[in-house]
Each structure stands twice: as structure tokens, then as C-alpha cells.
Motif scaffolding. Structure first.
Motif, short mmCIF file in Angstrom:
data_model
loop_
_atom_site.label_atom_id
_atom_site.label_comp_id
_atom_site.label_asym_id
_atom_site.label_seq_id
_atom_site.Cartn_x
_atom_site.Cartn_y
_atom_site.Cartn_z
N GLU A 88 0.71 -1.31 -0.24
CA GLU A 88 0.00 -0.03 -0.04
C GLU A 88 0.78 1.14 -0.18
OE1 GLU A 88 -3.49 2.16 2.33
OE2 GLU A 88 -2.98 0.32 3.28
N LEU B 255 0.78 4.18 -2.71
CA LEU B 255 0.33 5.58 -2.40
C LEU B 255 1.46 6.42 -2.82
CD1 LEU B 255 -1.28 5.15 1.08
CD2 LEU B 255 -2.17 5.55 -1.21
N ASP C 24 -0.59 12.34 4.25
CA ASP C 24 -1.12 11.99 5.61
C ASP C 24 -1.15 10.43 5.84
OD1 ASP C 24 -1.16 14.64 6.50
OD2 ASP C 24 -3.26 14.67 6.21
N ARG C 25 -1.68 9.91 4.92
CA ARG C 25 -1.83 8.23 4.78
C ARG C 25 -0.47 7.51 4.95
NH1 ARG C 25 -4.57 4.20 6.76
NH2 ARG C 25 -4.43 2.36 5.50
#
Length: 72
Positions: free
Chosen positions: A16, A20, A57-58
Motif C-alpha cells: 500500500e 500511495l 497523511d496516509r
């Protein structure tokens, strides 16, 4: 929290993260392209920048999940 992750969970988080990061780079390139074209739609650029911030942020959250806590 990093020490509580299984190998599968860690691999999923890493995948992930990579996804991202790529999306973040793609947004950066899209914003630059719009700015250099001169026909930049300010609202579109604002939306892309906002999405980039959400991704950042993620990314930070996921990186914190993968980094072991260090007691100083």
C-alpha cells in the motif's frame, strides 16, 4: 505497533505504501504539467494538491505503523 504486525500484514502495508507513493508522484507530475501548460484550472490544481496532502497523511500513518517504537 510494528512488532505486533504479522509478515502478511507488513507486506500488505508495504504494498500500500508503494502504491500511495506512486500515486503521490503521479499527482505531483500532473500538477507540474498543468502549471507549465499555462491553461491551468486553479480549481483542478487545488483538488489535486488536496488529494496529495491526503495521500501524504496516509503515507505518514503507514510509515509509523511499520516503524518500531524506540524508547529514548
Amino acid at each position: 505497533m510494528a512488532e505486533k504486525l504479522s509478515d502478511d500484514e507488513r507486506a500488505l502495508l508495504q504494498a500500500e505504501l508503494e502504491h500511495l507513493r506512486q500515486e503521490h508522484r503521479d499527482l505531483d507530475a500532473a500538477i507540474e504539467a498543468l502549471l507549465h501548460l499555462g491553461a491551468a484550472d486553479r480549481l483542478q490544481i487545488q483538488r489535486l494538491k488536496k488529494r496529495k496532502l491526503v495521500l501524504r497523511d496516509r503515507l505518514v500513518f503507514l510509515e509509523d505503523q511499520l516503524t518500531p517504537d524506540i524508547i529514548a
